[in-house]
Motif scaffolding. Structure first.
Motif: not given
Length: 296
Positions: A133-137, A139-144, A167-171
């Motif tokens: 999740a830290m490496m996930l850009p 822009q991948v999740t911004v639309v949904p 709820f969740f902060d990967a870093f």
């Protein structure tokens, strides 16, 4: 007749030339080390100096070939408050950063404790997902995510920016997990022998011992949210009343002209709180980063 013990011989003194050479080498090393530090400091200070010098220039001189102000306009730092409601923007930024930091710590500390000190099925998989999740850009999740907040009618507010941190902060989870690994399990086991459950052991033993790591995590989260531009632009761009300071610089951009001196003055005022925060919290910050990643 017993033989007299020979008197111990004194060790030969260090040759003055060798002593001088060692002393000279130490001085050269000291000079080289501090000269390198000063040079790096100057390099890192140049952008700040550029912002400050531009902030005190006249409007017609800013962003020209002249890098030194012909006239010093310190009143620019007062004028920016008249041109834009910076105090309101400051309150929005402080609310966003403070609540997001609190939410990140409340959600990350138990998760990091479970990953570092407990053993349960799927633990390694969850840690791998956290790293992924830290490496996930974004822009991948911004639309949904944007579609979700639109359906809930919360766009134009700070709620979509703050709520995910609770709820969740990967870093934050990753950083705290690495720091918790440096704390020996013996302290937690001793607390459990005394009758503490997992929550009490985490709250009374682990958290007090992990203050440097928690401080470093909080500072990372605060700095990121304070400087965040993409998130506020996406969710609060339509409602200027909820703009943070990162969007305040847009107030000095017109259709055909940008007031660069005012923009830089606002930028200097935006940077001041985080610089002051780092000055007072740098010991805990450096200590937390130093111990993070060293497995105990």
């Amino acid at each position: 007749m017993t033989a007299l013990a020979e008197a111990p011989q004194r060790p030969a003194g260090v040759d003055p030339k060798v002593r001088f050479k060692r002393s000279w080498d130490k001085r050269l090393s000291w000079i080289a080390l501090h000269a390198t530090g000063i040079a790096l400091g100057v390099i890192f200070m140049l952008p700040l100096l550029f912002v400050f010098l531009t902030a005190v220039m006249a409007d017609d001189q800013a962003m020209t070939a002249s890098l030194w102000p012909t006239e010093w306009h310190f009143e620019n730092f007062v004028t920016v408050f008249k041109k834009a409601p910076l105090l309101e923007y400051f309150g929005n930024s402080l609310l966003y950063s403070a609540l997001a930091t609190i939410g990140a710590l409340l959600s990350a500390i138990p998760a990091a404790y479970a990953l570092a000190k407990l053993r349960w099925r799927g633990q390694n998989l969850f840690f791998m997902l956290t790293v992924a999740a830290m490496m996930l850009p974004p822009q991948v999740t911004v639309v949904p995510l944007y579609d979700l907040w639109v359906r809930l009618g919360l766009t134009g507010t700070l709620v979509p920016l703050i709520t995910p941190y609770f709820f969740f902060d990967a870093f934050s989870i990753f950083l705290l997990r690495q720091f918790f690994l440096t704390i020996p399990k013996d302290y937690l086991e001793a607390a459990k022998i005394d009758g503490c459950n997992e929550f009490q052991a985490m709250y009374r033993v682990l958290i007090p011992m992990a203050k440097p790591g928690i401080a470093a995590t909080a500072m990372f989260c605060f700095l990121f949210t304070w400087n965040d531009y993409f998130g506020p632009l996406l969710y609060t761009g339509e409602n200027q009343d909820h703009w943070p300071l990162s969007l305040a610089i847009a107030s000095f951009r017109g259709m055909h002209h940008v007031e660069w001196n005012m923009t830089m003055a606002a930028t200097a005022l935006i940077m001041a709180p985080v610089i002051i925060l780092f000055i007072f919290a740098q010991k805990s910050f450096v200590k937390g980063i130093t111990f993070t990643g060293v497995k105990g």
